[in-house]
Write a protein that holds these residues in place. Structure first.
Motif, mmCIF file in Angstrom:
data_model
loop_
_atom_site.group_PDB
_atom_site.id
_atom_site.type_symbol
_atom_site.label_atom_id
_atom_site.label_comp_id
_atom_site.label_asym_id
_atom_site.label_seq_id
_atom_site.Cartn_x
_atom_site.Cartn_y
_atom_site.Cartn_z
ATOM 1 N N TRP A 262 0.839 -1.192 0.000
ATOM 2 C CA TRP A 262 0.000 0.000 0.000
ATOM 3 C C TRP A 262 0.882 1.252 0.000
ATOM 4 O O TRP A 262 1.909 1.296 0.687
ATOM 5 N N TYR A 263 0.467 2.247 -0.768
ATOM 6 C CA TYR A 263 1.192 3.514 -0.865
ATOM 7 C C TYR A 263 0.218 4.676 -0.698
ATOM 8 O O TYR A 263 -0.965 4.577 -1.059
ATOM 9 N N LYS A 264 0.754 5.767 -0.146
ATOM 10 C CA LYS A 264 0.037 7.042 -0.133
ATOM 11 C C LYS A 264 1.025 8.130 -0.552
ATOM 12 O O LYS A 264 2.071 8.305 0.093
ATOM 13 N N TYR B 162 -4.997 6.491 -2.025
ATOM 14 C CA TYR B 162 -4.095 5.399 -1.708
ATOM 15 C C TYR B 162 -3.947 4.488 -2.930
ATOM 16 O O TYR B 162 -4.873 4.362 -3.736
#
Length: 316
Positions: free
Chosen positions: A204-206, A242
């Motif tokens: 997961w990335y933000k 996200y």
């Protein structure tokens, strides 16, 4: 076991059983060394022998030779040995990338020669995929993965079946990724589903920054085909876009998922709604919209009295 019988009469003086040119029994005397061959009867009407634990090497012609006072006679029988089917060679389980070709082999023995068929064990499969010892699949797809069953039959006994497992590898694709709205201070969950073989690994990335498991207030739960990003107490800082990334050895894919603010009704708003509802006349079924005529006239007089007094004061 196989029983070989020869019918005779009282004119017979000598009898013998032969396999091709080899004497098995002559009268009551055994001439062969094979312990599986035994004498069953030697009477005035029948001369018979038995071959126990018959195998394919026993197949062939057998002759009953009879000597009478006049001349010798012979009676011949051909023994046919039937053997149940047996699969002696079959391909091992295989793992292959989507789009490649495969060849499966299933070799069987038996008498008569068994018929070999292949079929795909799948709800979508219809009939046989091959009626031969060999199964060729060109450009295999993910839908063609699963068990393939080889069956060998020759009507001597029940068919013999063996299975080969075919695993088709393919890169991930995300089947579901939905944004969600959550009020400040509440629990929120972003969900990402991906199909892949081997199973996908999730990240997961933000804002191009990877979220590390164990971050305060945030938890990542991963399963073979599903990943969840859980916020236990959503803050203003958590809102935004996200990115879910699913990857395996064949490739990767990603999807954007939005966590946005969802306003909750305040207590003052709820109180106002209650007051407004209480002050609004009920116009539902059975509601009385007018009072009696007498009561209505009295109410009208009371309302006109102040106007009459004001008019008299201005006049004088």
């Amino acid at each position: 076991k196989s029983c070989l019988k020869c019918t005779i009469d009282n004119r017979v003086t000598r009898v013998a059983w032969l396999n091709r040119s080899t004497i098995l029994y002559a009268g009551n005397d055994k001439w062969c060394l094979d312990p599986r061959v035994v004498l069953l009867s030697n009477t005035q009407t029948q001369y018979s022998i038995e071959i126990q634990n018959v195998d394919v090497y026993d197949e062939g012609p057998y002759t009953c030779s009879v000597q009478t006072d006049n001349h010798p006679k012979t009676s011949r029988v051909h023994l046919i040995v039937q053997v149940s089917p047996k699969i002696v060679e079959i391909s091992s389980d295989i793992s292959i990338n989507e789009g490649n070709n495969i060849s499966l082999t299933c070799i069987a023995t038996g008498r008569p020669e068994p018929t070999v068929t292949w079929r795909h064990i799948s709800p979508k499969a219809v009939g046989f995929v091959s009626e031969d010892e060999y199964l060729e699949i060109q450009g295999i797809t993910r839908e063609q993965s699963g068990d393939y069953e080889c069956s060998a039959s020759n009507d001597v006994a029940a068919p013999v079946v063996r299975r080969v497992k075919v695993t088709v590898n393919y890169p991930p694709y995300i089947s579901e990724a939905k944004g969600t709205g959550v009020p400040v201070g509440q629990k929120g969950t972003l969900q990402c589903e991906a199909s892949a073989v081997p199973s996908a690994e999730f990240q997961w990335y933000k804002d191009d920054k990877r979220l590390i498991e164990g971050k305060k207030g945030v938890k990542v739960e991963n399963r073979p085909f599903l990943s969840k990003l859980i916020f236990f107490n959503v803050s203003e800082h958590d809102y935004g876009n996200y990115t879910c990334v699913a990857s395996n050895k064949l490739g990767h894919t990603n999807a954007s998922i939005m966590l946005f603010e969802l306003n909750e009704p305040t207590s003052s708003t709820l109180l106002q709604e209650v007051k407004t509802t209480a002050l609004t006349p009920w116009k539902g079924p059975g509601a009385v919209s007018e009072v009696s005529n007498g009561t209505s006239r009295r109410a009208g007089c009371i309302w006109l009295l102040p106007l009459l007094v004001l008019h008299l004061l201005l006049k004088f």
